[in-house]
Design a protein around this motif. Structure first.
Motif, PDB file in Angstrom:
ATOM      1  N   LYS A   1      37.815  67.281  19.130  1.00 19.44           N
ATOM      2  CA  LYS A   1      37.987  66.561  18.210  1.00 19.44           C
ATOM      3  C   LYS A   1      36.827  65.563  18.019  1.00 19.44           C
ATOM      4  O   LYS A   1      36.700  64.911  17.463  1.00 19.44           O
ATOM      5  N   LEU A   2      36.723  65.338  19.475  1.00 20.15           N
ATOM      6  CA  LEU A   2      35.794  63.985  19.469  1.00 20.15           C
ATOM      7  C   LEU A   2      34.093  65.022  19.145  1.00 20.15           C
ATOM      8  O   LEU A   2      33.448  64.642  19.861  1.00 20.15           O
ATOM      9  N   ILE A   3      33.636  64.845  18.068  1.00 22.83           N
ATOM     10  CA  ILE A   3      32.827  65.718  17.839  1.00 22.83           C
ATOM     11  C   ILE A   3      31.908  64.532  17.698  1.00 22.83           C
ATOM     12  O   ILE A   3      30.819  65.312  17.745  1.00 22.83           O
ATOM     13  N   HIS A   4      32.181  63.139  17.680  1.00 28.49           N
ATOM     14  CA  HIS A   4      30.465  62.228  17.924  1.00 28.49           C
ATOM     15  C   HIS A   4      30.446  62.154  19.826  1.00 28.49           C
ATOM     16  O   HIS A   4      29.638  61.316  19.717  1.00 28.49           O
ATOM     17  N   LEU A   5      31.264  62.992  20.759  1.00 24.68           N
ATOM     18  CA  LEU A   5      31.016  62.347  21.688  1.00 24.68           C
ATOM     19  C   LEU A   5      29.760  62.996  22.220  1.00 24.68           C
ATOM     20  O   LEU A   5      29.270  64.103  22.451  1.00 24.68           O
ATOM     21  N   ARG A   6      29.077  61.873  23.450  1.00 24.76           N
ATOM     22  CA  ARG A   6      27.722  61.557  23.569  1.00 24.76           C
ATOM     23  C   ARG A   6      28.199  62.070  24.992  1.00 24.76           C
ATOM     24  O   ARG A   6      26.929  63.276  25.766  1.00 24.76           O
ATOM     25  N   HIS A   7      28.906  61.450  25.799  1.00 28.24           N
ATOM     26  CA  HIS A   7      28.934  61.440  27.270  1.00 28.24           C
ATOM     27  C   HIS A   7      30.888  61.310  27.840  1.00 28.24           C
ATOM     28  O   HIS A   7      31.680  60.965  27.497  1.00 28.24           O
ATOM     29  N   LEU A   8      31.199  62.438  28.567  1.00 30.21           N
ATOM     30  CA  LEU A   8      32.263  62.787  29.614  1.00 30.21           C
ATOM     31  C   LEU A   8      31.475  62.594  30.589  1.00 30.21           C
ATOM     32  O   LEU A   8      31.399  63.519  31.284  1.00 30.21           O
ATOM     33  N   ASN A   9      32.072  61.702  31.774  1.00 29.68           N
ATOM     34  CA  ASN A   9      32.395  61.044  32.839  1.00 29.68           C
ATOM     35  C   ASN A   9      33.470  61.449  33.516  1.00 29.68           C
ATOM     36  O   ASN A   9      34.557  60.681  33.534  1.00 29.68           O
ATOM     37  N   LEU A  10      33.817  62.546  34.091  1.00 29.12           N
ATOM     38  CA  LEU A  10      35.093  62.787  34.805  1.00 29.12           C
ATOM     39  C   LEU A  10      35.154  62.106  36.643  1.00 29.12           C
ATOM     40  O   LEU A  10      35.800  63.418  37.297  1.00 29.12           O
ATOM     41  N   ALA A  11      33.507  62.194  36.641  1.00 33.37           N
ATOM     42  CA  ALA A  11      33.915  62.361  38.469  1.00 33.37           C
ATOM     43  C   ALA A  11      34.819  61.162  38.856  1.00 33.37           C
ATOM     44  O   ALA A  11      35.339  60.717  38.676  1.00 33.37           O
ATOM     45  N   TYR A  12      34.918  62.291  40.475  1.00 34.45           N
ATOM     46  CA  TYR A  12      35.382  61.597  41.036  1.00 34.45           C
ATOM     47  C   TYR A  12      36.855  62.297  41.046  1.00 34.45           C
ATOM     48  O   TYR A  12      37.967  61.504  41.187  1.00 34.45           O
ATOM     49  N   CYS A  13      37.410  62.803  39.848  1.00 26.62           N
ATOM     50  CA  CYS A  13      38.247  63.006  39.285  1.00 26.62           C
ATOM     51  C   CYS A  13      39.018  63.922  40.510  1.00 26.62           C
ATOM     52  O   CYS A  13      39.305  65.417  40.071  1.00 26.62           O
ATOM     53  N   LEU A  14      39.835  64.209  41.665  1.00 25.61           N
ATOM     54  CA  LEU A  14      40.271  64.971  42.300  1.00 25.61           C
ATOM     55  C   LEU A  14      41.388  65.546  42.155  1.00 25.61           C
ATOM     56  O   LEU A  14      41.699  66.588  42.719  1.00 25.61           O
ATOM     57  N   GLU A  15      42.251  65.598  40.765  1.00 28.16           N
ATOM     58  CA  GLU A  15      43.283  66.217  40.501  1.00 28.16           C
ATOM     59  C   GLU A  15      42.910  67.452  40.086  1.00 28.16           C
ATOM     60  O   GLU A  15      43.768  67.751  38.850  1.00 28.16           O
ATOM     61  N   LEU A  16      42.293  66.593  38.797  1.00 33.47           N
ATOM     62  CA  LEU A  16      42.049  67.554  38.034  1.00 33.47           C
ATOM     63  C   LEU A  16      40.991  69.113  38.224  1.00 33.47           C
ATOM     64  O   LEU A  16      40.328  69.606  39.010  1.00 33.47           O
ATOM     65  N   GLU A  17      42.373  69.870  37.239  1.00 29.66           N
ATOM     66  CA  GLU A  17      41.968  71.485  37.602  1.00 29.66           C
ATOM     67  C   GLU A  17      41.677  72.354  36.487  1.00 29.66           C
ATOM     68  O   GLU A  17      40.973  73.256  36.700  1.00 29.66           O
ATOM     69  N   SER A  18      41.079  71.692  34.807  1.00 32.16           N
ATOM     70  CA  SER A  18      41.218  72.803  34.346  1.00 32.16           C
ATOM     71  C   SER A  18      40.300  72.167  32.684  1.00 32.16           C
ATOM     72  O   SER A  18      40.721  70.527  32.772  1.00 32.16           O
ATOM     73  N   LEU A  19      38.856  72.651  32.334  1.00 31.20           N
ATOM     74  CA  LEU A  19      38.729  71.869  31.461  1.00 31.20           C
ATOM     75  C   LEU A  19      38.802  72.572  30.079  1.00 31.20           C
ATOM     76  O   LEU A  19      38.887  73.874  29.922  1.00 31.20           O
ATOM     77  N   PRO A  20      39.417  72.419  28.853  1.00 30.30           N
ATOM     78  CA  PRO A  20      39.716  73.556  28.116  1.00 30.30           C
ATOM     79  C   PRO A  20      38.578  74.152  27.205  1.00 30.30           C
ATOM     80  O   PRO A  20      37.672  73.645  27.606  1.00 30.30           O
ATOM     81  N   GLU A  21      39.137  74.952  26.774  1.00 30.86           N
ATOM     82  CA  GLU A  21      37.359  75.695  25.998  1.00 30.86           C
ATOM     83  C   GLU A  21      36.920  74.729  24.766  1.00 30.86           C
ATOM     84  O   GLU A  21      35.470  75.678  24.088  1.00 30.86           O
TER      85      GLU A  21
END
Length: 459
Positions: free
Chosen positions: A228-248
């Motif tokens: 829903k964040l259609i204006h999003l330009r930058h998504l920084n998830l660096a070093y999220c060591l437990e992140l397992e998935s990104l949704p489609e």
């Protein structure tokens, strides 16, 4: 009342003196080879200064970081003075602004690491002034300023938010009022450890967000509402060591320009429809657990950064979902550093590599090739010819008997590393490359094969 009866009109500098000022700044700490190769373009750029000394100095400072002849040509062809378009490349424009500010002492103490990353400082006085000028737009929320009364006084006008909370604090309800919020800067990592619903507040309420920075967070998944964040330009998830998935639904971010999953070691796959992100310019995936790049990457033709590309061949479980090397063909804006892993052998892989047309990636400065020790690698490596302006090359696990013919075309090469290339029988006359020293031989810990390291030859 003040006046003068004698005025001195200062004339413009001659073209020769203007070029001298420009060259003194632009070619500072450059090798003689670079001077010879770029002086003709530099003279033409200096002539655009029209005899203005400040313009020569600022423009020379801008050119200090330009490495390739292509970059110098672009400055020459742009309408730089007094105001320019810069061929529509926002990274180029941003870098130009940075160097102009540095030339005016807005930034200082520049340092560049071996990975070409840049660090610099801002003086305390400049920082305090910047805070004063943006006091109605920027807000910092920490343990000491968490009171509702403090936040309610300005939260509705805030467009940039920095949150630094501890594990015990809840996500402030007053954030809901920040309808104009564009950029949560460095949000509290501990806040997102509490419950995923705190993350949902951003995705459901703050739909104007342009930049979302969640580095070092312990979140395990990103909610599907991110789409829903259609204006999003930058998504920084660096070093999220437990992140397992990104949704489609991440692929619904039609304006996304950068996605950083650097060192997200638990993340095994990127969304399959990543090709929908046609505005993506930077994909940081170094050190992540991502095993392959999904098919469709070829559609992202404005991509500037692709840190790691893993080849999936041999009938593996991911082969049907993974992009092959030929999908890199039209991604000619890729620059900086590129690491290609799991390179096999044989004619089919070589055909894909030839289609990739690495030699057309003129902005590429660092290339790392990781092979699987196959003796047929010789066919493959010939097809992986990089651009002639390449500065650093690493070859690991190469099973061929000799290095490729294109090696001697890399006249700007400053660093060459050969790891575990145990079948090599002869080296080309690398001493003829103007910027390489004589080889040094080191043993890599845990490996029997020697590591040949060629370093930059300082003049």
């Amino acid at each position: 009342m003040m006046g003068t009866d004698h005025r001195i009109n200062i004339e413009k500098l001659s073209d020769e003196i203007c070029r001298s000022i420009f060259n003194h700044v632009a070619f500072q700490e450059r090798s003689e080879d670079e001077r010879e190769r770029l002086t003709d373009i530099g003279d033409k750029i200096a002539n655009k200064c029209k005899g203005l000394p400040l313009a020569a100095k600022v423009l020379g400072g801008l050119m200090q970081s330009k490495r390739t002849r292509e970059e110098w040509d672009r400055v020459l062809s742009s309408e730089l003075l007094p105001q320019g378009d810069f061929s529509g490349d926002m990274e180029f424009v941003g870098e130009q602004y940075l160097h102009v500010l540095a030339a005016r002492s807005f930034f200082q103490d520049f340092e560049t690491d071996e990975d070409e990353g840049m660090e610099f400082k801002m003086h305390d006085i400049v920082h305090d002034f910047a805070q004063y000028m943006t006091k109605n737009e920027c807000l910092t929320v920490d343990v000491n300023t968490l009171g509702e009364a403090t936040m309610e006084t300005s939260i509705e006008r805030v467009v940039h938010l920095s949150m630094m909370l501890s594990e015990d604090e809840l996500f402030p309800k007053s954030i809901h009022k920040a309808k104009g919020l564009r950029q949560p800067l460095d949000p509290a990592l501990e806040t997102l450890r509490l419950r995923s619903c705190h993350c949902l507040i951003c995705f459901k309420q703050l739909t104007c967000i342009r930049s979302l920075n969640l580095p070092w967070s312990s979140i395990k998944e990103i909610p599907y509402e991110v789409g829903k964040l259609i204006h999003l330009r930058h998504l920084n998830l660096a070093y999220c060591l437990e992140l397992e998935s990104l949704p489609e639904t991440t692929c619904d971010l039609c304006n996304l320009q950068s996605l950083d999953v650097t060192f997200c070691r638990s993340l095994k796959e990127l969304p399959r429809a990543i090709g929908k992100l046609i505005k993506l310019r930077h994909l940081g995936n170094d050190g992540s657990g991502v095993d392959f790049i999904p098919k469709g990457i070829e559609r992202i033709t404005c991509l500037r950064t692709l840190e790691v590309f893993t080849v999936c061949g041999g009938g593996g479980e991911n082969e049907s979902k993974a992009a092959n090397l030929r999908e890199l063909k039209d991604l000619n804006h890729i620059g900086g550093s590129l690491e290609i892993r799991n390179l096999g052998g044989g004619k089919e892989d070589a055909s894909d590599a030839a289609e990739a047309q690495l030699k057309n990636k003129k902005r590429l400065l660092r290339l790392e090739l990781y092979f699987n020790h196959n003796q047929d690698n010789g066919i493959l490596i010939e097809a992986l010819q990089p651009p002639s302006d390449l500065e650093y090359l690493t070859i690991d696990g190469y099973g061929g008997l000799e290095l490729p013919n294109w090696m001697m075309t890399l006249t700007r090469l400053q660093g060459l590393k050969l790891f575990d290339c145990e079948n090599l029988e002869v080296l080309p006359p690398l001493g003829r490359l103007p910027n390489l020293e004589s080889p040094g031989i080191e043993l890599v810990e845990g490996e029997k094969a020697p590591c040949w390291i060629f370093r930059y030859r300082k003049r």
